[in-house]
Scaffold this active site. Structure first.
Site, PDB file in Angstrom:
ATOM      1  N   GLY A 147      -0.429 -17.626   6.636  1.00  0.00           N
ATOM      2  CA  GLY A 147      -0.762 -17.423   7.929  1.00  0.00           C
ATOM      3  C   GLY A 147      -0.820 -15.796   8.475  1.00  0.00           C
ATOM      4  O   GLY A 147      -1.378 -15.064   7.778  1.00  0.00           O
ATOM      5  N   TYR A 181      10.667 -25.956  20.759  1.00  0.00           N
ATOM      6  CA  TYR A 181       9.851 -24.950  20.270  1.00  0.00           C
ATOM      7  C   TYR A 181       9.388 -24.121  21.401  1.00  0.00           C
ATOM      8  O   TYR A 181       9.444 -22.707  21.132  1.00  0.00           O
ATOM      9  CB  TYR A 181       8.795 -25.501  19.573  1.00  0.00           C
ATOM     10  N   LYS A 196      10.163 -19.795  21.745  1.00  0.00           N
ATOM     11  CA  LYS A 196       9.330 -18.875  21.981  1.00  0.00           C
ATOM     12  C   LYS A 196       9.319 -18.239  23.471  1.00  0.00           C
ATOM     13  O   LYS A 196       9.070 -16.979  23.457  1.00  0.00           O
ATOM     14  CB  LYS A 196       7.728 -19.355  21.889  1.00  0.00           C
ATOM     15  N   PRO A 232      -0.116 -15.616  20.357  1.00  0.00           N
ATOM     16  CA  PRO A 232      -1.158 -16.300  19.944  1.00  0.00           C
ATOM     17  C   PRO A 232      -1.276 -17.876  20.451  1.00  0.00           C
ATOM     18  O   PRO A 232      -0.220 -18.245  20.822  1.00  0.00           O
ATOM     19  CB  PRO A 232      -1.242 -16.449  18.385  1.00  0.00           C
TER      20      PRO A 232
END
Length: 252
Positions: free
Chosen positions: A13, A153, A157, A183
């Site tokens: 990635g 999740y 973040k 992103p």
């Protein structure tokens, strides 16, 4: 003297793409990740193609003792780290809060939050000693908006966003730059991991539009890292053209 970048999650990635981008631009690299064989293969390709030095650091960022030992035992010439790219991270599951797996939650918190903290704390003494450095954290648009079945999740973040802001404030006196890049939808191994290796379902995530690609983010990371010493990009939110937010995605 070549600059040194340390990249976590370098086996795929954004991390792998960044390894190519920085090698192309004459950096020596420390590539860290859990999959040693993949890192060894990447090292061989980079050294043959670009002639730069590459150090493989097999590492699970969520293991605090292993992280400390790995960086403390670096040869002196590799401790002059100019840039840290905290890229290691993952999402696991798309479940309603009451149905989600506690194991998935633990893994995301341990990797996305604790791992970023452990690696940053291990590298910072080198940067402080050298009175220069740049930390770039990979966040997510999930760190800007919470969406259905994103719960923990998204929380991890959001934590990356807050930690990046705190780093920037606390490290001012050491002249260390801190950048966070968020992103949006990007076609990497992200969805395959999140959907527990269900390749068909992972493929559907990117149907009907062109998502971001790993090289897009690598280009942005390099741009942020290549600005003059007095210029710091604090935060960037990046999506493909088809995505306006977590809720608005146009598919043909």
């Amino acid at each position: 003297m070549k600059k040194i970048i340390c990249i976590t999650g370098a086996g795929s990635g954004f991390g792998e793409a960044s390894a190519f981008k920085f090698s192309e631009n004459n950096f020596d690299l420390i590539i860290a990740g859990r999959r040693k064989e993949k890192l060894d293969d990447l090292k061989a390709v980079l050294e043959k193609k670009y002639g730069n030095k590459v150090l493989v650091l097999p590492l699970d960022v969520s293991d605090r003792i292993a992280v400390n030992n790995a960086f403390e035992s670096l040869p002196d010439e590799w401790k002059k780290i100019d840039l840290l790219l905290n890229n290691a991270g993952l999402a696991l599951g798309r479940d309603f809060f009451d149905e989600a797996s506690l194991d998935d939650w633990d893994t995301m918190i341990d990797t996305n939050v604790k791992g970023l903290l452990y690696v940053s704390k291990a590298v910072l003494p080198f940067m402080i000693k050298n009175k220069t450095g740049h930390i770039i954290n990979i966040g997510s648009t999930a760190g800007k908006q919470v969406y259905q079945k994103g719960n923990v999740y998204c929380a991890t973040k959001h934590a990356v966003q807050a930690i990046s802001e705190a780093m920037r404030i606390d490290l001012l006196s050491h002249k260390i730059k801190v950048t966070v890049i968020h992103p949006g939808a990007a076609e990497t191994e992200f969805s395959l991991v999140r959907l527990k290796q269900d390749a068909n379902e992972a493929k559907k995530v990117y149907e009907g539009y062109e998502p971001l690609h790993a090289n897009d983010i690598a280009d942005i990371v390099y741009y942020a890292a290549s600005l003059p010493p007095h210029v710091c990009i604090n935060e960037l939110e990046v999506t493909c053209l088809a995505q306006a937010s977590a809720y608005y995605l146009f598919k043909d």
